[in-house]
Write an enzyme that holds these catalytic residues in place. Structure first.
Site, short mmCIF file in Angstrom:
data_model
loop_
_atom_site.label_atom_id
_atom_site.label_comp_id
_atom_site.label_asym_id
_atom_site.label_seq_id
_atom_site.Cartn_x
_atom_site.Cartn_y
_atom_site.Cartn_z
N GLY A 1 0.83 -1.19 0.03
CA GLY A 1 0.04 0.02 0.13
C GLY A 1 0.72 1.37 0.08
N ARG B 1 -5.61 -1.97 8.67
CA ARG B 1 -5.41 -3.37 8.79
C ARG B 1 -5.83 -3.95 10.11
NH1 ARG B 1 -3.73 -6.02 4.46
NH2 ARG B 1 -2.10 -4.80 3.73
N LYS C 1 8.01 0.60 5.65
CA LYS C 1 6.88 1.82 5.12
C LYS C 1 5.64 1.14 5.74
CE LYS C 1 4.40 0.01 2.70
NZ LYS C 1 3.43 -0.87 1.78
N THR C 2 4.61 1.95 6.05
CA THR C 2 3.03 1.26 6.15
C THR C 2 2.62 2.61 6.88
OG1 THR C 2 1.22 -0.02 6.84
CG2 THR C 2 3.32 -0.19 7.86
P1 FBP Z 1 0.44 -1.80 3.60
O1 FBP Z 1 0.50 -2.85 4.65
O2 FBP Z 1 0.92 -2.69 2.32
O3 FBP Z 1 1.48 -0.62 3.67
O4 FBP Z 1 -1.11 -1.43 3.27
C1 FBP Z 1 -1.61 -0.43 3.92
C2 FBP Z 1 -3.15 -0.67 3.82
O5 FBP Z 1 -3.45 0.80 3.62
C3 FBP Z 1 -4.10 -1.03 5.00
O6 FBP Z 1 -4.34 0.03 5.85
C4 FBP Z 1 -5.29 -1.37 3.92
O7 FBP Z 1 -6.20 -2.41 4.90
C5 FBP Z 1 -4.74 -2.18 2.82
O8 FBP Z 1 -3.39 -1.50 2.51
C6 FBP Z 1 -5.74 -1.78 1.56
O9 FBP Z 1 -5.00 -2.49 0.57
P2 FBP Z 1 -5.35 -2.07 -1.11
O10 FBP Z 1 -4.50 -0.87 -1.24
O11 FBP Z 1 -4.86 -3.34 -1.57
O12 FBP Z 1 -6.72 -1.62 -1.12
#
Ligand code: FBP
Length: 551
Positions: free
Chosen positions: A78, A249, A199-200
């Protein structure tokens, strides 16, 4: 490319670097490390990268020459504000080592490495993206690098481009995979180092050596601005209860941070729900109870913050999801062939009695959302589950029951919101701009130091930037064994909200007062120019955590 006035002004911002990265860098190695849990199993799986020491960069005196290197970079998962500055820091870092060094970006995530889709990131390209949000410089993707065929395919292009180091910018799962890749390349003597960057926006990739993941700061500030605006609207019209789901998440860090920033009437913390073994009914009663108490004072309005992952933390639903995960991992193809209208009864037939009963009791939409495709790491895509609607509807039903018995007298009208994507590509705050640039520069330093299987680490970030501590942590140090897709796998331990931690304690000490009084705070938009106390403040979470650590 047309640009806004802010974009033009922001392009000139020079991210601040820690003092130790500005001049000659010397490497200080600590003592051998151990994984946080399951050390024997992790050591067996990572014989070449396990146990390496923590690295700290200090100011050096003797200038060393470094040969030119070719480095690859991947944005994984993400989007999170600041990714472009990691790339800019990495670019400047390797050019600083030797101006003839080159940076290649793999397109649309880890898949770009496997499919040999890449571009050279020249100074002109990197300059276009400095201090901007988004991952669009090379794009991101959720492909999972996990098997030997992918690693070998990746190695072909790395060899062709003479790339000897790869930087993977990602969350816990992507950094786990970065370490598996580092281990494999070390084992076959491929001559390619692999370095990760934390990252996140979710904020759940943190530990003793990683204070925060980048993007958390900016994303929380964006959400808090919008929630603050909603709170002002709410207190102006005094007629709605706003149910606001926040991304993040599994972990509730974003919800907690926003609560500390805006002082809502209610914020649910998933980790607490799990710790107290609460049922969905308990959560509904808690929210309805506060709605009823506010109604006594004529306050038929308020705000409820809901972490995206809540549903997975309600113990009974967690057991259901776990059985569904294992079942769908094995029978996905069969499930996909079942007609949509029959999928619910098919699942009910296959589950154990306890889980089948719970599944049958859920509203149709939520039941369907629980069986949607997992992400490539085997996680339920919680952003697709409409918990905010589920709670608003169920609280409404509970209040209707209470109205019948006279327990509640009031008006209950709701608005639902989900904030997630709004914050992921915002222009990075000064904190994220500086932090990310420092992480990228640090990654270059780790490459120069010949390290592999490390994550770039920048600490002490509540102090002025000059005093930040840069270095690297072996990824194996953060790992434990967890069940994924029905199998035990080594993964970086996710940092959930610590209920004994100072940020949660501060929230818990205030929430009863925030529930009944209207104590809203309106943080306003991120400020990029102006006094440091307005522009450079880290998150409340980080400030409270660091203040406690240094007590
Ligand atoms: P990462 O863990 O890859 O950084 O993603 C974060 C996030 O924004 C979560 O908070 C969310 O549940 C998910 O990505 C959503 O995924 P997508 O971008 O595939 O819809």
């Amino acid at each position: 490319m047309a640009k806004s006035a802010l974009q033009i002004a922001r392009a000139a911002y020079e991210p601040k670097l820690p003092k130790t990265l500005k001049g000659i860098v010397e490497v200080r190695e600590g003592i051998p490390t151990k994984s946080v849990s399951d050390p024997e199993a992790i050591k067996r799986l990572f014989p070449n990268t396990y146990g390496a020491p923590v690295i700290t960069f200090t100011e050096g005196t003797a200038k060393k020459s470094h040969p030119a290197i070719n480095v690859g970079v991947i944005l994984s998962g993400g989007q999170a504000p600041g990714g472009h500055n990691v790339i800019a820091g990495l670019f400047d870092g390797i050019k600083n080592l030797n101006p003839a060094s080159c940076l290649y970006g793999f397109i649309l995530g880890p898949g770009g490495l496997v499919n040999h889709k890449y571009t050279e990131l020249t100074a002109d390209i990197v300059d276009e993206y400095r201090n901007t949000g988004g991952f669009d410089i090379i794009g991101s993707g959720r492909d999972k690098l996990e098997n030997k065929e992918q690693f070998d395919k990746g190695l072909e292009i790395l060899k062709k481009l003479n790339i000897t180091a790869l930087v993977i910018i990602g969350g816990d799962d992507s950094n786990t995979n970065a370490c598996v890749l580092a281990e494999y390349y070390a084992q076959i003597g491929a001559g390619v180092q692999v370095i990760g960057c934390p990252k996140t926006i979710d904020g759940d990739l943190k530990n003793e050596m990683i204070e925060t993941s980048f993007g958390f700061d900016t994303a929380c500030k964006v959400y808090s601005e919008i929630i603050g605006n909603i709170q002002r609207d709410c207190d102006s019209a005094r007629k709605y209860w706003h149910f606001i789901k926040l991304m993040g998440r599994s972990a509730s860090h974003i919800a907690l941070e926003c609560a500390l920033q805006v002082q809502p009437n209610i914020c649910i913390i998933s980790e607490e729900v799990a710790a107290k073994n609460q049922s969905l009914d308990d959560v509904i009663n808690y929210i309805a109870g506060i709605v009823a108490r506010r109604a006594v004072n004529g306050n038929n309005f308020g705000t409820v913050l809901i972490p995206e992952g809540l549903i997975e933390f309600i113990p009974a639903i967690k057991r259901l999801i776990s059985e569904l995960n294992d079942f769908l991992a094995k029978h996905d193809a069969e499930f996909k062939k079942i007609r949509r209208s029959e999928q619910r009864s098919y699942i009910i037939e296959k589950l154990s009695k306890e889980n089948a009963d719970l599944y049958a009791s859920l509203p149709e939409t939520v039941a369907r959302q629980l069986t949607l495709d997992r992400d490539p790491h085997g996680n339920v895509q919680v952003s697709l589950i409409e918990t905010e609607k589920l709670l608003a509807e169920m609280v409404g039903n509970r209040l209707a029951e209470w109205t019948e018995t006279g327990k509640y007298v009031g008006k209950f009208a709701t608005q639902v919101h989900f904030f997630g994507y709004e914050g992921r590509c915002a222009a990075p705050s000064n904190y994220d701009a500086d932090y990310c640039y420092s992480l990228g520069f640090t990654a270059a330093g780790l490459i120069a130091a010949g390290k592999t299987g490390y994550m770039a680490s920048v600490r002490n970030t509540t102090a002025p930037t000059a005093e930040w501590i840069a270095g690297g942590v072996p990824v194996t140090m953060m790992m434990n064994m967890e069940r994924r897709h029905g199998e035990m796998k080594p993964v970086i331990q996710k940092a959930l909200v610590n209920l004994d931690g100072a940020p949660f304690r501060q929230f818990a000490a205030n929430r009863d007062s925030w529930a009944l009084n209207t104590d809203y705070i309106y943080p306003g938009p991120i400020q990029y120019f102006g006094p440091a106390e307005v522009c450079d403040q880290p998150t409340k979470t980080l400030q409270i955590e660091q203040a406690e650590k240094h007590k």
